[in-house]
Motif scaffolding. Structure first.
Motif, mmCIF file in Angstrom:
data_model
loop_
_atom_site.group_PDB
_atom_site.id
_atom_site.type_symbol
_atom_site.label_atom_id
_atom_site.label_comp_id
_atom_site.label_asym_id
_atom_site.label_seq_id
_atom_site.Cartn_x
_atom_site.Cartn_y
_atom_site.Cartn_z
ATOM 1 N N ASP A 1 17.028 111.931 -12.698
ATOM 2 C CA ASP A 1 17.361 110.830 -11.790
ATOM 3 C C ASP A 1 17.134 109.471 -12.450
ATOM 4 O O ASP A 1 17.909 108.534 -12.240
ATOM 5 N N ILE A 2 16.074 109.382 -13.225
ATOM 6 C CA ILE A 2 15.820 108.115 -13.929
ATOM 7 C C ILE A 2 16.962 107.826 -14.896
ATOM 8 O O ILE A 2 17.484 106.712 -14.970
ATOM 9 N N ALA A 3 17.352 108.866 -15.609
ATOM 10 C CA ALA A 3 18.421 108.708 -16.603
ATOM 11 C C ALA A 3 19.716 108.263 -15.928
ATOM 12 O O ALA A 3 20.397 107.342 -16.399
ATOM 13 N N LYS A 4 20.049 108.890 -14.820
ATOM 14 C CA LYS A 4 21.302 108.554 -14.141
ATOM 15 C C LYS A 4 21.242 107.127 -13.570
ATOM 16 O O LYS A 4 22.241 106.414 -13.574
ATOM 17 N N ARG A 5 20.056 106.743 -13.098
ATOM 18 C CA ARG A 5 19.929 105.392 -12.543
ATOM 19 C C ARG A 5 20.074 104.334 -13.639
ATOM 20 O O ARG A 5 20.622 103.251 -13.395
ATOM 21 N N THR B 1 27.648 103.015 -10.060
ATOM 22 C CA THR B 1 28.624 102.026 -10.539
ATOM 23 C C THR B 1 29.439 102.500 -11.735
ATOM 24 O O THR B 1 30.170 101.736 -12.332
ATOM 25 N N THR B 2 29.289 103.742 -12.095
ATOM 26 C CA THR B 2 29.959 104.270 -13.283
ATOM 27 C C THR B 2 31.379 104.731 -12.930
ATOM 28 O O THR B 2 31.703 104.865 -11.742
ATOM 29 N N PRO B 3 32.204 105.009 -13.933
ATOM 30 C CA PRO B 3 33.590 105.424 -13.641
ATOM 31 C C PRO B 3 33.680 106.627 -12.696
ATOM 32 O O PRO B 3 34.597 106.708 -11.886
ATOM 33 N N VAL B 4 32.744 107.553 -12.811
ATOM 34 C CA VAL B 4 32.657 108.602 -11.793
ATOM 35 C C VAL B 4 31.204 108.683 -11.329
ATOM 36 O O VAL B 4 30.301 108.242 -12.027
ATOM 37 N N ARG B 5 31.007 109.229 -10.147
ATOM 38 C CA ARG B 5 29.638 109.421 -9.636
ATOM 39 C C ARG B 5 29.066 110.689 -10.239
ATOM 40 O O ARG B 5 29.699 111.327 -11.062
ATOM 41 N N ARG B 6 27.857 111.088 -9.790
ATOM 42 C CA ARG B 6 27.227 112.219 -10.466
ATOM 43 C C ARG B 6 28.156 113.439 -10.463
ATOM 44 O O ARG B 6 28.758 113.781 -9.453
ATOM 45 N N VAL B 7 28.229 114.040 -11.639
ATOM 46 C CA VAL B 7 29.218 115.091 -11.876
ATOM 47 C C VAL B 7 28.643 116.455 -11.522
ATOM 48 O O VAL B 7 27.493 116.748 -11.810
ATOM 49 N N ASP B 8 29.473 117.268 -10.906
ATOM 50 C CA ASP B 8 29.036 118.589 -10.440
ATOM 51 C C ASP B 8 29.173 119.631 -11.561
ATOM 52 O O ASP B 8 30.244 120.182 -11.790
ATOM 53 N N GLU B 9 28.064 119.874 -12.242
ATOM 54 C CA GLU B 9 28.101 120.796 -13.383
ATOM 55 C C GLU B 9 28.188 122.249 -12.935
ATOM 56 O O GLU B 9 28.735 123.096 -13.641
ATOM 57 N N VAL B 10 27.610 122.527 -11.768
ATOM 58 C CA VAL B 10 27.631 123.909 -11.286
ATOM 59 C C VAL B 10 29.066 124.331 -10.974
ATOM 60 O O VAL B 10 29.521 125.402 -11.369
ATOM 61 N N HIS B 11 29.779 123.452 -10.317
ATOM 62 C CA HIS B 11 31.178 123.747 -10.004
ATOM 63 C C HIS B 11 31.974 123.976 -11.290
ATOM 64 O O HIS B 11 32.787 124.894 -11.380
ATOM 65 N N TYR C 1 28.703 108.343 -28.476
ATOM 66 C CA TYR C 1 27.985 109.554 -28.859
ATOM 67 C C TYR C 1 28.619 110.760 -28.161
ATOM 68 O O TYR C 1 29.499 110.630 -27.320
ATOM 69 N N THR C 2 28.148 111.943 -28.512
ATOM 70 C CA THR C 2 28.473 113.168 -27.794
ATOM 71 C C THR C 2 28.376 112.931 -26.287
ATOM 72 O O THR C 2 27.415 112.323 -25.828
ATOM 73 N N PRO C 3 29.343 113.414 -25.517
ATOM 74 C CA PRO C 3 29.382 113.065 -24.087
ATOM 75 C C PRO C 3 28.368 113.803 -23.212
ATOM 76 O O PRO C 3 28.729 114.511 -22.278
ATOM 77 N N TYR C 4 27.084 113.628 -23.516
ATOM 78 C CA TYR C 4 26.060 114.311 -22.717
ATOM 79 C C TYR C 4 25.885 113.657 -21.338
ATOM 80 O O TYR C 4 25.584 114.332 -20.373
ATOM 81 N N GLN C 5 26.027 112.322 -21.274
ATOM 82 C CA GLN C 5 25.942 111.649 -19.962
ATOM 83 C C GLN C 5 27.374 111.521 -19.444
ATOM 84 O O GLN C 5 28.057 110.522 -19.679
ATOM 85 N N ALA C 6 27.788 112.534 -18.733
ATOM 86 C CA ALA C 6 29.203 112.649 -18.368
ATOM 87 C C ALA C 6 29.731 111.410 -17.645
ATOM 88 O O ALA C 6 30.876 111.007 -17.838
ATOM 89 N N GLU C 7 28.893 110.796 -16.824
ATOM 90 C CA GLU C 7 29.376 109.696 -15.977
ATOM 91 C C GLU C 7 29.834 108.489 -16.795
ATOM 92 O O GLU C 7 30.641 107.698 -16.320
ATOM 93 N N VAL C 8 29.310 108.350 -18.010
ATOM 94 C CA VAL C 8 29.740 107.237 -18.860
ATOM 95 C C VAL C 8 30.470 107.737 -20.108
ATOM 96 O O VAL C 8 30.515 107.059 -21.131
ATOM 97 N N ALA D 1 36.606 114.836 -12.222
ATOM 98 C CA ALA D 1 35.675 114.458 -13.284
ATOM 99 C C ALA D 1 35.649 115.569 -14.320
ATOM 100 O O ALA D 1 35.988 116.713 -14.038
ATOM 101 N N PHE D 2 35.232 115.210 -15.526
ATOM 102 C CA PHE D 2 35.163 116.182 -16.619
ATOM 103 C C PHE D 2 33.717 116.262 -17.095
ATOM 104 O O PHE D 2 32.986 115.269 -17.056
#
Lengths: 485, 124, 447
Positions: free
Chosen positions: A393-397, A458-468, C99-106, C308-309
């Motif tokens: 969560d810190i990382a995403k924020r 505020t990013t191009p997409v919101r949190r991404v669903d990795e499970v899906h 970098y490698t796309p580990y933080q997918a949102e950016v 999203a990817f």
């Protein structure tokens, strides 16, 4: 609105974005010779303008080092000097076929030879190979050299590689790929090799030890000489993972610490661009006694002429077609040339200063598992006033604050790890802004935790669903169409 | 005596006749998080205690499924191929593989439900 | 101070004070005295841009590039035309300095680029899945072989056609040696195609796969359905090492029943660059995707349900599986992969076919003209694509040297493959009739 149209969705029959001269010889028809030909090739059909807009709009959804701070631990995301790109595109250096006669590539071979000498000097190794394509590929070449060394001494039974549990994930994967058995030893609380554990793990099957120094916690293994002694006495060799070289250029050298084989990551230490995940370069260095095992060809200088020497009967063989990621080596050469001896040392000093400066301030708000002078990076473990907040969560924020996140959940031995490596190319002002963001987040974690849990906003997409993603496994445009139907 | 046993790897086995059903505990599924894939062994595979007989994959991890008993794989739960989330929904009800065992005494090494609860308590 | 390092000495002082120390040296006290490097590294002083440009121009002047020498050299690396749009796109900082796309949102730009690449490769090869690329063709080939070995219990050997590129064979030998895997090389028949009768003598129950290059190293178009049949009969995986340009014309391997397609992607818009960086292509069927090494991107949704990817199936990879990982690879050739994608998009449906057809037509023309000189004999009469081997009646080494003086990279001397007197010549769409005629004239003069 974030651009996310696929190129296939922009395709209109009949469009194209290429031009070729008319065919000026008779056209062949392979079907006449009973060659099975394809009926359909459903590639996208777009105009040149469509193409450029598509990729430009896509690119805008990326973060990059040219845009901002990228504090990824163990990744050394330093500024990528622009001259590197110009050098790599000089036609007389770039437009060379790998099978051209040596006499027609003496300039490039001279350049590569000079680069090898620089790398040997920085590392304290005796001989280099520029062939491996990446750090993990260099590791593999290095471990094969270790295996070859034991094999040719009749020590076939030596099939164990020891590594600390704080090691990079590639280390155990590489050892397995080179046909070794992997023994992981627990590190002490500083992420260093626990000497007693190490001694207990050693037996007559020891082939070698893989280490990175400074280790993955950013701390220098002060008793490295003792470790080297123990391994050498037991008949093993020492492998140095060069991921953290940015901490010690001109300050200490793996070759002097007792290491026998190592790799560099030129895309980390020597500023070649990461390109979104590659290409990189993983040159290896060895001590003189291991030179016979280097991958062929070995670049050598004889009487003012440069040759690619294949006459190495004990060589491990080829690791890659041709001679490595040459285009990347041109960039590394460019970087080292523009830095010089003083510049490289200064880079390491500033990288270490920046890391310590940040650690000193952030330990007030974040848990610092080990309080000790760090090298080029350090590891935090959660917010002091909000222990339940996850590092994810810190990382995403942080993304909302316009920064890239640090490396998270590595090393594995630190819970909720957040590994920060500022590099030398960031200014104090940038570091201060980043730390302000981390402090603000620590406050938010207590006062409005949903801001973190739902981040990024505020990013191009919101949190991404990795499970899906993992369950649906839509890996191509065709998969996507099938899913929709 | 109950026919349900647990291992220190957080797996359960249920003995039914000559057959044991093997699954993962509720604690295991909660630690793994969203399970996205279960790799199953092939029927008729001969396995020894301690062998990996499958892999349970979540987004962030891949854990081996170790069999605590030796024998022959006689059935695999193919439902999990399409719906791995069943393990998250009810780990105790959804077995993963069934093994026909040769040596029932191997089960004596394992924990019963109460012992496992204590074991979990110690781990926490 | 250095132009890449933005911290002035005044700021250094401020930062040191903040930490509570008085000198930078105090930050290095943890390095034992005897290990500290004293003195200066023997690396010349920092060069200015102008000095470095001069120095590298000097190196370049000691080379002869393909601007100086008309290239008829191929042997796995081809002088195809690189559309100009490519360098414009890959010069965008957003692509090359990320970098490698580990933080997918950016990192949606890179992730979408990979997803599109996977889709393009799947279409090109006729396979269901592609990874995000590997180091090069040789590494894709050995990784495919390892995949086949991991897929078959108790397997301990593989079959590889002699028609495979010698460097690829070299890499396969290296990797297999350290894993105690035996490599059986399957000879070619009189017609230059892989000999499946000989293969039948070499195969056994522990064989995992057979790998064939198409067109093979000597330029011959292989009989891929025959390989697939052989593989099926012997319960092997079939691995087809292709020239991606050839797939503008030739049947897609996926339609021929091949299990794994691998390739070097250099010819898809990547410059020569003296051997690298290029990219390795790997594509296979969806049932084998969990065994596939390398990165993969999947399509998914974000928290608001928008497209999203994201990197997916990461649990196969080294940072999670450690020594049980499918492979130790932890990168892809992302920028080269982007090049390959742009190339396929720029050429599109029509263009790739055109490049393939022009290359094949020009190769056929040059082969005919060279044989007409009377100085060459055909080695194989089998169908070829853009490359062919010829037997020269004189000394190949002398001929190549003479051609170089006349401004040609004349071809690849097959003596290094144990074929004394044979020459391998490649022709791409870039070569004009005039260049080919000049080459033929030069050969006449030199012979």
């Amino acid at each position: 609105m974030t651009y996310n149209r696929l190129i296939f969705e922009n395709s209109v029959p009949g469009k194209y974005a290429y031009s070729l001269p008319e065919l000026d010889v008779p056209e062949v028809n392979l079907a006449d010779e009973d060659v099975p030909l394809r009926e359909d090739l459903d590639l996208p059909e777009v105009s040149e303008g469509d193409l450029i807009r598509h990729y430009l709009n896509m690119s805008l959804n990326n973060y990059s080092i040219d845009k901002g701070f990228y504090p990824l631990g163990s990744c050394t995301m330093k500024y990528n000097p622009k001259i590197n790109e110009n050098i790599a595109r000089i036609p007389g250096l770039a437009k060379l076929h790998p099978y051209q006669p040596n006499s027609t590539v003496q300039g490039s071979l001279a350049l590569l030879y000079e680069l090898q000498e620089y790398l040997a000097e920085v590392s304290g190794m005796d001989a280099m190979s520029l062939q491996p394509a990446a750090g993990a590929h260099g590791e593999l070449a290095g471990l094969m050299i270790i295996k070859r060394y034991h094999e040719l001494r009749g020590d076939d039974h030596r099939n164990v590689i020891i590594l600390p549990d704080s090691a990079h994930g590639t280390n155990p994967a590489t050892a397995a790929m080179a046909g070794f058995k992997v023994v992981e030893v627990a590190s002490d609380e500083e992420g260093s090799v626990d000497v007693e554990e190490l001694k207990a793990a050693i037996d007559e099957n020891l082939a070698g030890l893989m280490l990175t120094n400074p280790n993955t916690l950013g701390l220098f293994e002060s008793h490295i000489e003792e470790v080297a002694q123990i391994i050498h006495d037991a008949g093993g060799l020492l492998y140095y993972d060069g991921a953290n070289m940015n901490a010690i250029m001109g300050k200490a050298r793996p070759g002097d610490m007792g290491f026998d084989v190592m790799h560099f990551n030129v895309h980390k230490t020597f500023s070649t661009p990461h390109g979104g995940g590659g290409p990189g370069g993983g040159p290896i260095g060895v001590k003189e006694f291991l030179k016979p095992y280097l991958p062929v060809p070995v670049l050598e200088k004889t009487d003012e002429k440069y040759i690619l020497n294949y006459d190495y009967p004990d060589s491990i063989g080829k690791m890659k077609a041709f001679f490595g990621n040459y285009g990347i080596m041109l960039r590394a050469f460019s970087y080292i040339s523009t830095m010089g001896s003083e510049g490289l040392r200064n880079a390491s000093e500033m990288a270490v200063l920046n890391a310590n400066y940040m650690m000193h301030r952030l330990k007030k708000t974040y848990n610092l598992p080990i309080e000790k002078v760090c090298k080029h990076e350090f590891v935090l473990s959660g917010i002091k006033d909000s222990p339940k907040t996850t590092t994810l969560d810190i990382a995403k924020r942080l993304l909302d604050y316009g920064f890239h996140a640090p490396t998270v959940y590595f090393p594995l031995i630190i819970p909720e790890a957040m590994m920060i490596e500022p590099t030398e190319t960031e200014s104090k002002a940038t570091l201060d802004k980043f730390m302000e963001a981390l402090e603000a987040i620590a406050k938010e974690a207590v006062e409005s935790p949903e801001l973190l849990a739902e981040a990024p906003h505020t990013t191009p997409v919101r949190r991404v669903d990795e499970v899906h993603a993992a369950k649906a496994l839509i890996l191509t445009y065709k998969d996507m169409l099938n899913e929709e139907n | 005596m109950s026919n349900l046993f647990f291992t220190e790897d957080h797996e359960w086995v249920r003995l039914e006749g000559k057959k044991v059903y093997l699954g993962i505990s509720d604690y295991a599924q909660s630690q793994l998080g969203d399970i996205v894939y279960v790799e199953l062994p092939e029927e008729d595979d001969e396995v020894s205690a301690g062998d990996s007989v499958g892999v349970i994959e979540s987004v962030k991890s891949a854990s081996d499924l170790f069999t605590p008993v030796s024998g022959i794989v006689v059935e695999v739960n193919e439902e999990l191929e399409d719906a791995p989330e069943l393990l998250n929904e009810d780990a105790m009800e959804n077995w993963i593989v069934a093994i026909e065992i040769n040596d029932e005494s191997e089960l004596e090494e394992l924990m019963d439900e109460d012992e496992y609860k204590n074991f979990l308590g110690d781990e926490a | 101070m250095h132009r890449y390092i933005p911290t002035s000495s005044a700021l250094v002082e401020e930062m040191l004070k903040d930490i509570g120390i008085s000198s930078i040296d105090e930050l290095f006290v943890d390095i034992p005295q005897e290990l500290r490097f004293k003195g200066d590294l023997n690396i010349p002083g920092a060069l200015s841009e102008l000095e470095l440009l001069r120095k590298t121009a000097d190196f370049a002047s000691k080379n002869k590039s393909t601007d100086d020498l008309t290239c008829f050299l191929g042997a796995g690396v081809y002088d195809h035309f690189v559309p100009l749009v490519i360098d414009h796109v890959i010069s965008r900082s957003e692509f090359y300095t990320s970098y490698t796309p580990y933080q997918a949102e950016v990192a949606q730009g890179t992730l979408q680029a990979i997803f599109e690449y996977q889709s393009l490769v799947a279409e090109l090869t006729g396979m269901e899945v592609s990874n995000a690329s590997m180091y090069d063709g040789s590494n894709a080939a050995i990784e495919a072989a390892f995949l086949s070995l991991a897929s078959k219990r108790k397997s301990d050997n593989i079959l590889v056609s002699e028609g495979l590129h010698p460097e690829v064979k070299g890499v396969i030998k290296t990797y297999c040696h350290f894993r105690d895997i035996e490599v059986h090389f399957v000879p070619l028949k009189e017609n230059g195609r892989t000999d499946y009768e000989k293969a039948a003598e070499l195969v056994n129950d522990q064989s995992a796969s057979i790998m064939v290059q198409n067109p093979n190293f000597y330029g011959v178009i292989e009989d891929i359905p025959a390989m697939v049949d052989f593989a099926k009969e012997n319960k092997l995986m079939s691995i087809d090492y292709v020239d991606p340009i050839s797939l503008g014309l030739l049947e897609a391997p996926g339609n021929q029943g091949v299990d794994i397609v691998v390739a070097d992607g250099q010819s898809l818009g990547n410059g020569l660059n003296y051997g690298g960086p290029y990219l390795g292509i790997m594509a296979l069927k969806k049932k084998d995707v969990r065994k596939m090494p390398g990165r993969l991107v999947g399509l998914t949704k974000d928290a608001e349900g928008d497209r999203a990817f994201v990197l997916t199936l990461q649990a196969r990879e080294q940072h999670i599986r450690r020594f049980k990982a499918t492979s130790n690879i932890c990168s892809n050739q992302s920028l080269n992969m982007l090049v390959a994608s742009i190339y396929l998009v720029a050429l599109g449906k029509k263009g790739l076919r055109e490049v393939a057809l022009q290359s094949a037509s020009k190769a056929a023309y040059l082969k005919k003209e060279l044989i007409a000189t009377g100085h060459f004999e055909e080695v194989y009469s089998s169908p070829l694509f853009k490359e062919f081997s010829l037997k020269y009646k004189g000394d190949v080494k002398e001929l190549l040297k003479g051609l170089e003086e006349e401004g040609f990279l004349g071809g690849f001397n097959l003596a290094s493959c144990g074929r004394e007197g044979e020459l391998l010549i490649a022709v791409t769409e870039k070569r004009t009739k005039a260049e080919m005629d000049a080459y033929v004239d030069a050969v006449r003069r030199l012979s």
